[in-house]
Design a protein around this motif. Structure first.
Motif, PDB file in Angstrom:
ATOM      1  N   UNK A 165      61.648  90.868  18.502  1.00 52.04           N
ATOM      2  CA  UNK A 165      62.639  90.556  18.113  1.00 52.04           C
ATOM      3  C   UNK A 165      63.684  91.205  18.886  1.00 52.04           C
ATOM      4  N   UNK A 166      64.790  89.994  18.396  1.00 54.44           N
ATOM      5  CA  UNK A 166      66.464  90.111  18.677  1.00 54.44           C
ATOM      6  C   UNK A 166      66.733  90.831  17.731  1.00 54.44           C
ATOM      7  N   UNK A 167      66.842  91.887  16.813  1.00 54.08           N
ATOM      8  CA  UNK A 167      67.347  91.965  15.776  1.00 54.08           C
ATOM      9  C   UNK A 167      68.689  92.371  15.696  1.00 54.08           C
ATOM     10  N   UNK A 168      69.607  92.690  16.664  1.00 60.96           N
ATOM     11  CA  UNK A 168      71.061  92.784  16.104  1.00 60.96           C
ATOM     12  C   UNK A 168      71.908  91.611  16.515  1.00 60.96           C
ATOM     13  N   UNK A 169      72.273  90.843  16.303  1.00 64.40           N
ATOM     14  CA  UNK A 169      72.843  89.672  16.577  1.00 64.40           C
ATOM     15  C   UNK A 169      74.099  90.197  16.951  1.00 64.40           C
ATOM     16  N   UNK A 170      75.259  91.283  17.285  1.00 66.72           N
ATOM     17  CA  UNK A 170      76.227  91.626  18.042  1.00 66.72           C
ATOM     18  C   UNK A 170      75.838  92.596  19.603  1.00 66.72           C
ATOM     19  N   UNK A 171      74.520  93.555  19.412  1.00 68.82           N
ATOM     20  CA  UNK A 171      74.537  93.929  20.363  1.00 68.82           C
ATOM     21  C   UNK A 171      73.119  94.704  20.437  1.00 68.82           C
ATOM     22  N   UNK A 172      71.940  94.064  21.247  1.00 67.81           N
ATOM     23  CA  UNK A 172      70.623  93.793  21.524  1.00 67.81           C
ATOM     24  C   UNK A 172      70.934  95.624  22.362  1.00 67.81           C
ATOM     25  N   UNK A 173      71.090  96.043  21.126  1.00 65.57           N
ATOM     26  CA  UNK A 173      70.007  97.506  21.379  1.00 65.57           C
ATOM     27  C   UNK A 173      68.225  97.910  21.922  1.00 65.57           C
ATOM     28  N   UNK A 174      68.213  98.068  22.024  1.00 60.99           N
ATOM     29  CA  UNK A 174      66.748  99.027  22.013  1.00 60.99           C
ATOM     30  C   UNK A 174      65.926 100.068  22.141  1.00 60.99           C
ATOM     31  N   UNK A 175      66.727 101.230  21.196  1.00 60.69           N
ATOM     32  CA  UNK A 175      66.122 101.605  21.016  1.00 60.69           C
ATOM     33  C   UNK A 175      66.542 102.581  19.660  1.00 60.69           C
ATOM     34  N   UNK A 176      65.901 102.546  19.000  1.00 60.96           N
ATOM     35  CA  UNK A 176      66.144 103.191  17.758  1.00 60.96           C
ATOM     36  C   UNK A 176      67.173 104.530  17.621  1.00 60.96           C
ATOM     37  N   UNK A 235      63.821  94.893   8.460  1.00 60.31           N
ATOM     38  CA  UNK A 235      62.838  94.019   8.276  1.00 60.31           C
ATOM     39  C   UNK A 235      61.701  94.539   9.357  1.00 60.31           C
ATOM     40  N   UNK A 236      60.745  94.104   8.887  1.00 58.45           N
ATOM     41  CA  UNK A 236      59.707  93.976   9.782  1.00 58.45           C
ATOM     42  C   UNK A 236      58.921  93.052  10.790  1.00 58.45           C
ATOM     43  N   UNK A 237      58.460  93.237  12.149  1.00 59.43           N
ATOM     44  CA  UNK A 237      57.355  91.510  12.596  1.00 59.43           C
ATOM     45  C   UNK A 237      56.655  92.620  13.232  1.00 59.43           C
ATOM     46  N   UNK A 238      55.446  91.283  12.777  1.00 56.30           N
ATOM     47  CA  UNK A 238      54.222  91.440  13.256  1.00 56.30           C
ATOM     48  C   UNK A 238      54.408  90.612  14.493  1.00 56.30           C
ATOM     49  N   UNK A 239      53.314  90.978  15.539  1.00 57.45           N
ATOM     50  CA  UNK A 239      53.127  89.682  16.211  1.00 57.45           C
ATOM     51  C   UNK A 239      51.176  90.160  16.721  1.00 57.45           C
ATOM     52  N   UNK A 240      50.770  88.527  17.215  1.00 58.12           N
ATOM     53  CA  UNK A 240      49.479  88.804  18.051  1.00 58.12           C
ATOM     54  C   UNK A 240      49.416  89.394  19.147  1.00 58.12           C
ATOM     55  N   UNK A 241      48.583  90.899  19.375  1.00 53.49           N
ATOM     56  CA  UNK A 241      48.768  91.096  20.464  1.00 53.49           C
ATOM     57  C   UNK A 241      48.016  90.424  22.186  1.00 53.49           C
ATOM     58  N   UNK A 242      47.280  89.392  21.525  1.00 56.52           N
ATOM     59  CA  UNK A 242      46.290  88.898  22.872  1.00 56.52           C
ATOM     60  C   UNK A 242      47.479  87.993  23.031  1.00 56.52           C
ATOM     61  N   UNK A 243      48.275  87.203  21.806  1.00 52.21           N
ATOM     62  CA  UNK A 243      48.734  86.007  22.430  1.00 52.21           C
ATOM     63  C   UNK A 243      50.723  86.421  22.708  1.00 52.21           C
ATOM     64  N   UNK A 244      51.343  87.241  21.732  1.00 49.54           N
ATOM     65  CA  UNK A 244      52.632  87.555  21.752  1.00 49.54           C
ATOM     66  C   UNK A 244      52.742  86.599  21.047  1.00 49.54           C
ATOM     67  N   UNK A 245      51.854  85.855  20.220  1.00 48.02           N
ATOM     68  CA  UNK A 245      52.203  85.002  18.835  1.00 48.02           C
ATOM     69  C   UNK A 245      53.259  85.721  17.625  1.00 48.02           C
ATOM     70  N   UNK A 246      54.519  85.520  16.998  1.00 48.41           N
ATOM     71  CA  UNK A 246      54.753  85.907  16.087  1.00 48.41           C
ATOM     72  C   UNK A 246      53.913  85.285  14.625  1.00 48.41           C
ATOM     73  N   UNK A 247      53.110  86.966  14.405  1.00 49.09           N
ATOM     74  CA  UNK A 247      52.699  85.666  12.872  1.00 49.09           C
ATOM     75  C   UNK A 247      53.334  86.350  11.795  1.00 49.09           C
ATOM     76  N   UNK A 248      54.586  87.173  11.710  1.00 43.44           N
ATOM     77  CA  UNK A 248      55.285  87.011  10.437  1.00 43.44           C
ATOM     78  C   UNK A 248      56.170  87.911  10.724  1.00 43.44           C
ATOM     79  N   UNK A 249      57.294  87.356   9.528  1.00 43.17           N
ATOM     80  CA  UNK A 249      58.730  88.733   9.747  1.00 43.17           C
ATOM     81  C   UNK A 249      58.823  88.764   7.508  1.00 43.17           C
ATOM     82  N   UNK A 250      58.797  89.851   8.041  1.00 44.12           N
ATOM     83  CA  UNK A 250      59.048  89.948   6.417  1.00 44.12           C
ATOM     84  C   UNK A 250      60.419  90.212   5.788  1.00 44.12           C
ATOM     85  N   UNK A 251      60.485  90.089   4.849  1.00 42.09           N
ATOM     86  CA  UNK A 251      61.914  90.085   4.216  1.00 42.09           C
ATOM     87  C   UNK A 251      62.687  91.203   3.981  1.00 42.09           C
TER      88      UNK A 251
END
Length: 170
Positions: A4-15, A43-59
């Motif tokens: 997921x691309x979480x930060x629209x202003x900067x793509x921070x890749x480490x928490x 937010x949280x994101x859950x992806x399918x491990x086999x296909x890489x498809x986003x399954x759902x995104x939390x509120x």
């Protein structure tokens, strides 16, 4: 697969606390998923491990989750919490259906957060999840909220709570 691309202003890749960034929560082959969260979007994101498809995104979680977000996976449920939110939320890990939530409700005005803080770490066994008080300093007079709590994993019912003022204090 693109995380997921979480930060629209900067793509921070480490928490980082106070700066955001994506955090890979875990890879769970038994449920065929991998999970991410971000403390800026809450937010949280859950992806399918086999296909890489986003399954759902939390509120988004409560704003107090900004300081710490955590999760554990038990019995095909993603159990999510934020230390200062005082809340556990259980989702079906594959569908994102919200199954239950538990709030460590504040008594009067004892906690400035609205709920009693709970641990940034939790553990589960035999159909229950345990969490403990996580406030990093003791407020005088002592709050009634720092407790060891035992919740039913199936429905989020509080089974018992005992005083536990010593946990989580740094």
């Amino acid at each position: 697969y693109t995380p997921p691309y979480a930060d629209v202003n900067k793509n921070i890749t480490t928490t980082q606390t106070f700066s955001g960034g994506l955090d890979l929560d875990g890879i769970y082959p038994e449920d065929n998923v991998l999970t991410w969260h971000d403390v800026q979007t809450l937010k949280r994101w859950v992806y399918d491990l086999q296909t890489g498809t986003l399954l759902w995104e939390s509120e988004p979680q409560s704003n107090w989750a900004y300081y710490s977000m955590g999760s554990i996976v038990v019995d095909h449920k993603l159990l999510c919490y934020g230390s200062y939110t005082g809340q556990f939320i259980a989702y079906d890990i594959r569908t994102g259906e919200k199954l239950w939530s538990y709030n460590a409700t504040n008594i009067g005005n004892e906690s400035p957060y609205g709920y009693y803080p709970m641990s940034p770490g939790a553990f589960a066994a035999n159909g229950v999840v345990y969490t403990y008080g996580s406030e990093h300093h003791l407020i005088q007079p002592l709050q009634r909220g720092p407790m060891l709590r035992c919740l039913n994993i199936t429905n989020g019912e509080l089974l018992f709570a005992i005083d536990c003022h010593g946990s989580g204090i740094s």
